[in-house]
Design an enzyme around this catalytic site. Sequence first.
Site, PDB file in Angstrom:
ATOM      1  N   MET A  16      38.878  35.415  30.059  1.00 37.09           N
ATOM      2  CA  MET A  16      38.559  36.029  28.601  1.00 37.09           C
ATOM      3  C   MET A  16      38.921  34.841  27.831  1.00 37.09           C
ATOM      4  SD  MET A  16      40.420  39.430  29.296  1.00 37.09           S
ATOM      5  CE  MET A  16      41.357  38.898  30.791  1.00 37.09           C
ATOM      6  N   MET A  52      34.071  46.494  31.892  1.00 35.90           N
ATOM      7  CA  MET A  52      35.473  46.526  31.192  1.00 35.90           C
ATOM      8  C   MET A  52      35.640  47.971  30.520  1.00 35.90           C
ATOM      9  SD  MET A  52      37.131  43.939  31.210  1.00 35.90           S
ATOM     10  CE  MET A  52      38.707  44.370  30.336  1.00 35.90           C
ATOM     11  N   HIS A 109      44.346  40.187  40.840  1.00 32.50           N
ATOM     12  CA  HIS A 109      43.495  39.995  39.520  1.00 32.50           C
ATOM     13  C   HIS A 109      44.445  39.298  38.617  1.00 32.50           C
ATOM     14  CE1 HIS A 109      40.495  41.249  36.700  1.00 32.50           C
ATOM     15  NE2 HIS A 109      41.291  41.146  35.991  1.00 32.50           N
ATOM     16  N   ASP A 130      44.495  37.691  34.749  1.00 28.11           N
ATOM     17  CA  ASP A 130      43.676  37.553  33.618  1.00 28.11           C
ATOM     18  C   ASP A 130      44.195  36.254  32.445  1.00 28.11           C
ATOM     19  OD1 ASP A 130      42.498  40.058  33.304  1.00 28.11           O
ATOM     20  OD2 ASP A 130      44.595  41.098  33.702  1.00 28.11           O
ATOM     21  N   SER A 148      46.484  43.774  38.775  1.00 25.16           N
ATOM     22  CA  SER A 148      46.614  42.985  37.914  1.00 25.16           C
ATOM     23  C   SER A 148      47.671  42.203  37.594  1.00 25.16           C
ATOM     24  CB  SER A 148      45.785  43.659  36.527  1.00 25.16           C
ATOM     25  OG  SER A 148      45.829  42.684  35.235  1.00 25.16           O
ATOM     26  N   MET A 158      43.466  34.786  29.008  1.00 26.49           N
ATOM     27  CA  MET A 158      43.296  34.800  27.799  1.00 26.49           C
ATOM     28  C   MET A 158      43.604  33.674  26.957  1.00 26.49           C
ATOM     29  SD  MET A 158      44.531  38.497  27.355  1.00 26.49           S
ATOM     30  CE  MET A 158      44.532  39.734  28.733  1.00 26.49           C
ATOM     31  N   ASP A 174      38.132  47.780  35.155  1.00 20.48           N
ATOM     32  CA  ASP A 174      39.010  46.903  34.749  1.00 20.48           C
ATOM     33  C   ASP A 174      39.688  47.812  33.273  1.00 20.48           C
ATOM     34  OD1 ASP A 174      41.233  45.165  34.350  1.00 20.48           O
ATOM     35  OD2 ASP A 174      40.067  43.514  33.838  1.00 20.48           O
ATOM     36  N   HIS A 208      39.729  36.261  35.839  1.00 21.98           N
ATOM     37  CA  HIS A 208      39.156  37.110  34.872  1.00 21.98           C
ATOM     38  C   HIS A 208      39.220  36.045  33.666  1.00 21.98           C
ATOM     39  CE1 HIS A 208      38.561  40.852  32.160  1.00 21.98           C
ATOM     40  NE2 HIS A 208      37.627  39.969  31.933  1.00 21.98           N
TER      41      HIS A 208
HETATM   42  C1  DX5 Z   1      42.532  43.747  29.991  1.00 25.56           C
HETATM   43  C2  DX5 Z   1      42.853  43.019  31.471  1.00 25.56           C
HETATM   44  C3  DX5 Z   1      43.100  43.923  32.286  1.00 25.56           C
HETATM   45  C4  DX5 Z   1      44.515  44.633  32.322  1.00 25.56           C
HETATM   46  C5  DX5 Z   1      44.447  45.819  32.902  1.00 25.56           C
HETATM   47  O1  DX5 Z   1      42.253  42.747  28.852  1.00 25.56           O
HETATM   48  O2  DX5 Z   1      41.480  42.455  31.299  1.00 25.56           O
HETATM   49  O3  DX5 Z   1      43.127  43.360  33.824  1.00 25.56           O
HETATM   50  O4  DX5 Z   1      45.688  43.908  33.261  1.00 25.56           O
HETATM   51  O5  DX5 Z   1      45.426  46.521  32.576  1.00 25.56           O
HETATM   52  P1  DX5 Z   1      45.893  48.151  32.875  1.00 25.56           P
HETATM   53  O6  DX5 Z   1      45.526  48.253  34.044  1.00 25.56           O
HETATM   54  O7  DX5 Z   1      47.358  48.451  32.481  1.00 25.56           O
HETATM   55  O8  DX5 Z   1      44.918  48.727  31.860  1.00 25.56           O
HETATM   56 ZN    ZN Z   2      41.208  41.847  33.860  1.00 21.05          ZN
END
Ligand code: DX5
Ligand code: ZN
Length: 229
Positions: free
Chosen positions: A69, A138, A34, A36, A9, A38, A176, A67
Amino acid sequence: MTTIQIAPSILSADFARLGEQVREAESAGADRIHVDVMDGHFVPNITVGPLVVQAVRRVTTLPLCTHLMITDADRFVEAFVQAGANMVIVHVEACPHLHRTVQTIRALGACPGVTLNPATPLSALDEILAQVDAVLVMTVNPGWGGQAFIPEMIDKISRLRWMSRERRLSLDILVDGGINVETAPQVVQAGANVLIAGEAIFGSPKGIGDALARLRTSASVGQISQLHG
Ligand code: DX5
Ligand code: ZN
């Protein structure tokens, strides 16, 4: 035996050297990347949009998994696919017309995935499970990298794997949040086959290659326990 995939990620990558770090992850054997996304509404943090997906697309041939969010996923799905996303994962909590969203992602030529926050029950997937390629469980509350794994999610992963088998689906189960050498064997044993990890890979003092190798070894320990369990 199922091949366990590892998806670094980039949330924990050094964004000033993003291209370099993605290339390093690819040469070290990462299976997917991956990303993320947000929006500061659905989750209390803001990260990146299609522009960064486009930039990552230029430096790797690995499948890119976005992903989302964000509260208004429908509005942005097309932009992410056009930017180069091979898979778009949306939150069931953020999509009132989830069936349509999933259909749209497929019609755009990408693989649809759905995800659930830790407190959202698996029953929310009942009517959509057969339409998706992947479910992301999650294992932290989304918003930041580097959070602690929520152990109660192990049972949720097992129940999802059971649901998938019972319905004769070949679902990818992604996890994740807080995935590292300690938690990887547990989630794999429970039935996860795609491990997403940020801190454990990009935050590792010994570097990306070493971190990926250690994560892979620990995942195979989980597979062996699964076979004997
Ligand atoms: C959290 C994200 C993850 C994040 C995980 O909201 O969706 O993808 O990058 O990070 P680690 O592996 O550091 O917990
Ligand atoms: Zn994620």
